[in-house]
Design an enzyme around this catalytic site. Sequence first.
Site, PDB file in Angstrom:
ATOM      1  N   ARG A  70       4.386   7.616  14.063  1.00  0.00           N
ATOM      2  CA  ARG A  70       4.623   8.221  11.786  1.00  0.00           C
ATOM      3  C   ARG A  70       4.514   9.596  12.067  1.00  0.00           C
ATOM      4  O   ARG A  70       5.370  10.476  11.088  1.00  0.00           O
ATOM      5  CB  ARG A  70       3.296   7.517  11.174  1.00  0.00           C
ATOM      6  CG  ARG A  70       3.662   6.138  11.372  1.00  0.00           C
ATOM      7  CD  ARG A  70       2.386   5.542  10.171  1.00  0.00           C
ATOM      8  NE  ARG A  70       1.711   5.789   8.894  1.00  0.00           N
ATOM      9  CZ  ARG A  70       1.354   6.183   8.735  1.00  0.00           C
ATOM     10  NH1 ARG A  70      -0.463   5.414   8.927  1.00  0.00           N
ATOM     11  NH2 ARG A  70       1.618   6.967   7.359  1.00  0.00           N
ATOM     12  N   ASP A 104       0.344  13.097   4.648  1.00  0.00           N
ATOM     13  CA  ASP A 104       2.154  13.477   4.911  1.00  0.00           C
ATOM     14  C   ASP A 104       1.901  14.700   5.154  1.00  0.00           C
ATOM     15  O   ASP A 104       2.723  15.915   5.934  1.00  0.00           O
ATOM     16  CB  ASP A 104       2.704  12.846   4.988  1.00  0.00           C
ATOM     17  CG  ASP A 104       3.023  12.521   3.113  1.00  0.00           C
ATOM     18  OD1 ASP A 104       2.703  13.830   2.667  1.00  0.00           O
ATOM     19  OD2 ASP A 104       4.218  11.856   2.712  1.00  0.00           O
ATOM     20  N   HIS A 119      -7.145   9.928   1.637  1.00  0.00           N
ATOM     21  CA  HIS A 119      -6.685   8.902   2.737  1.00  0.00           C
ATOM     22  C   HIS A 119      -6.905   9.703   3.887  1.00  0.00           C
ATOM     23  O   HIS A 119      -6.365   9.216   5.050  1.00  0.00           O
ATOM     24  CB  HIS A 119      -6.000   8.082   2.346  1.00  0.00           C
ATOM     25  CG  HIS A 119      -5.976   6.959   1.629  1.00  0.00           C
ATOM     26  ND1 HIS A 119      -5.463   6.539   1.189  1.00  0.00           N
ATOM     27  CD2 HIS A 119      -7.553   6.583   1.000  1.00  0.00           C
ATOM     28  CE1 HIS A 119      -5.968   5.409   0.766  1.00  0.00           C
ATOM     29  NE2 HIS A 119      -7.049   5.752   0.167  1.00  0.00           N
ATOM     30  N   GLY A 190       4.140   6.724  -7.666  1.00  0.00           N
ATOM     31  CA  GLY A 190       4.685   6.029  -6.615  1.00  0.00           C
ATOM     32  C   GLY A 190       3.131   5.083  -5.524  1.00  0.00           C
ATOM     33  O   GLY A 190       3.101   5.195  -4.382  1.00  0.00           O
ATOM     34  N   THR A 191       2.978   4.978  -6.172  1.00  0.00           N
ATOM     35  CA  THR A 191       1.786   3.654  -6.087  1.00  0.00           C
ATOM     36  C   THR A 191       1.442   2.558  -6.638  1.00  0.00           C
ATOM     37  O   THR A 191       1.165   2.368  -7.391  1.00  0.00           O
ATOM     38  CB  THR A 191      -0.032   4.511  -5.574  1.00  0.00           C
ATOM     39  OG1 THR A 191      -0.818   3.808  -5.507  1.00  0.00           O
ATOM     40  CG2 THR A 191      -0.046   4.935  -7.826  1.00  0.00           C
ATOM     41  N   GLU A 218       8.458  -0.376  -8.864  1.00  0.00           N
ATOM     42  CA  GLU A 218       7.987  -1.714  -9.947  1.00  0.00           C
ATOM     43  C   GLU A 218       7.060  -1.442 -10.976  1.00  0.00           C
ATOM     44  O   GLU A 218       6.092  -0.839 -10.712  1.00  0.00           O
ATOM     45  CB  GLU A 218       8.686  -2.770  -9.236  1.00  0.00           C
ATOM     46  CG  GLU A 218       7.302  -1.660  -8.564  1.00  0.00           C
ATOM     47  CD  GLU A 218       7.346  -2.998  -6.506  1.00  0.00           C
ATOM     48  OE1 GLU A 218       8.151  -3.746  -6.335  1.00  0.00           O
ATOM     49  OE2 GLU A 218       5.969  -3.459  -6.265  1.00  0.00           O
TER      50      GLU A 218
HETATM   51  P1  OAD Z   1       2.365   1.415  -1.419  1.00  0.00           P
HETATM   52  O1  OAD Z   1       3.284   1.114   0.147  1.00  0.00           O
HETATM   53  O2  OAD Z   1       1.469   0.065  -1.690  1.00  0.00           O
HETATM   54  O3  OAD Z   1       3.440   1.204  -2.890  1.00  0.00           O
HETATM   55  C1  OAD Z   1       4.239   2.482  -3.000  1.00  0.00           C
HETATM   56  C2  OAD Z   1       4.641   1.814  -4.416  1.00  0.00           C
HETATM   57  O4  OAD Z   1       5.721   2.853  -4.255  1.00  0.00           O
HETATM   58  C3  OAD Z   1       4.991   0.888  -4.425  1.00  0.00           C
HETATM   59  O5  OAD Z   1       4.697   0.609  -5.822  1.00  0.00           O
HETATM   60  C4  OAD Z   1       7.367   0.977  -4.923  1.00  0.00           C
HETATM   61  O6  OAD Z   1       7.324  -0.204  -5.884  1.00  0.00           O
HETATM   62  C5  OAD Z   1       6.699   2.672  -5.851  1.00  0.00           C
HETATM   63  N1  OAD Z   1       7.617   3.403  -4.804  1.00  0.00           N
HETATM   64  C6  OAD Z   1       8.884   3.250  -3.506  1.00  0.00           C
HETATM   65  N2  OAD Z   1       9.718   4.434  -3.699  1.00  0.00           N
HETATM   66  C7  OAD Z   1       9.377   4.799  -4.726  1.00  0.00           C
HETATM   67  C8  OAD Z   1       9.881   5.884  -5.261  1.00  0.00           C
HETATM   68  N3  OAD Z   1      11.729   6.894  -4.988  1.00  0.00           N
HETATM   69  N4  OAD Z   1       9.818   6.886  -6.381  1.00  0.00           N
HETATM   70  C9  OAD Z   1       8.692   5.988  -6.993  1.00  0.00           C
HETATM   71  N5  OAD Z   1       8.160   5.015  -6.622  1.00  0.00           N
HETATM   72  C10 OAD Z   1       8.423   4.406  -5.445  1.00  0.00           C
HETATM   73  O7  OAD Z   1       1.462   2.604  -1.241  1.00  0.00           O
HETATM   74  P2  OAD Z   1       0.369   3.152  -1.496  1.00  0.00           P
HETATM   75  O8  OAD Z   1       0.199   2.316  -2.898  1.00  0.00           O
HETATM   76  O9  OAD Z   1       0.692   4.411  -1.538  1.00  0.00           O
HETATM   77  O10 OAD Z   1      -3.759   3.810   2.849  1.00  0.00           O
HETATM   78  O11 OAD Z   1      -0.541   2.278  -0.480  1.00  0.00           O
HETATM   79  C11 OAD Z   1      -2.095   3.020  -0.773  1.00  0.00           C
HETATM   80  C12 OAD Z   1      -2.834   2.789   0.727  1.00  0.00           C
HETATM   81  O12 OAD Z   1      -2.383   1.420   0.697  1.00  0.00           O
HETATM   82  C13 OAD Z   1      -2.415   3.653   1.319  1.00  0.00           C
HETATM   83  O13 OAD Z   1      -2.441   5.331   1.683  1.00  0.00           O
HETATM   84  C14 OAD Z   1      -2.529   3.475   2.606  1.00  0.00           C
HETATM   85  C15 OAD Z   1      -1.824   1.429   2.585  1.00  0.00           C
HETATM   86  O14 OAD Z   1      -2.561   1.051   3.500  1.00  0.00           O
HETATM   87  C16 OAD Z   1      -4.419   3.230   4.246  1.00  0.00           C
HETATM   88  O15 OAD Z   1      -3.803   3.056   5.194  1.00  0.00           O
HETATM   89  C17 OAD Z   1      -5.595   3.220   4.095  1.00  0.00           C
END
Ligand code: OAD
Length: 243
Positions: A70, A104, A119, A190-191, A218
């Site tokens: 990564r 990142d 995190h 984006g979460t 979404e």
């Molecule tokens: P997720 O992968 O759960 O969610 C990513 C979100 O970004 C989703 O809702 C997508 O729809 C959205 N998305 C994707 N591409 C996008 C774009 N170009 N613009 C805007 N939105 C977009 O990621 P996180 O919410 O960051 O933790 O996940 C939270 C935590 O879960 C992470 O920090 C990690 C993971 O397990 C650990 O590893 C402890």
Amino acid sequence: MTAGESHAREWIAGARRVFAMTGAGISAESGIPTFRDAAGLWKDFRPEELASPEGFERDPARVWEWYAWRLELLNKAQPNAGHRALAELERRCEEFLLLTQNVDGLHQRAGSRCVHEVHGSIRRVREVASGKVYKEGEIAIAPPYPVRTAEGRLVRPDVVWFGEMICEGAAEAAEEFLDEAPPDVCLVVGTSGLFPYIQRWALRARDRGARLIEVNMEASPISAFADALLIGKAGEVLPRLVG
Ligand code: OAD
């Protein structure tokens, strides 16, 4: 620009205090895979094996190989227009706080200054036994894995794994910012918003009077409370909101 976007743009233009939270989606356009999307990391990898203290105890070399892979992806990645728009917004606001779940470092590279990593950071390591944290570059993340100090002590990535507490400093910064005065705008980008603390901070900001703006591909659990849900890519929507 949609009606939701033009409202959000006005709210942002008039905002003095902004509270922002980001997740993996903001870095997707930099080529970094998210976790839960169709091509996300958790489709191919098991979080309990790679992102938990138990998984690390079972096979530290495997966990390190995954983090090193990564890290290689991140090292090749560049901040995108979404990261840059948030850095620009910070420059314009009187008070700004950005909490990111990403490890990142792309917000900092885009010029954001007031960033807290909920995190942790993939670039730092810490000793497993003593908890001592080493700054970026102090210990080379390179084979043979697992990574050890020169004296042979086992280290791990200084990130938050499942079942662990989030970074205390980041949580305190969020609480303080929200206690101090009401933010005018809360921007969630984006979460998937699954973690209770992300939902809680977003709701708290909104309850204190902030306009809650969500940018995502979404709907998420946060969307139900958002004043504006802007569906689209962060790298396209954010520059329109801030520019
Ligand atoms: P997720 O992968 O759960 O969610 C990513 C979100 O970004 C989703 O809702 C997508 O729809 C959205 N998305 C994707 N591409 C996008 C774009 N170009 N613009 C805007 N939105 C977009 O990621 P996180 O919410 O960051 O933790 O996940 C939270 C935590 O879960 C992470 O920090 C990690 C993971 O397990 C650990 O590893 C402890």
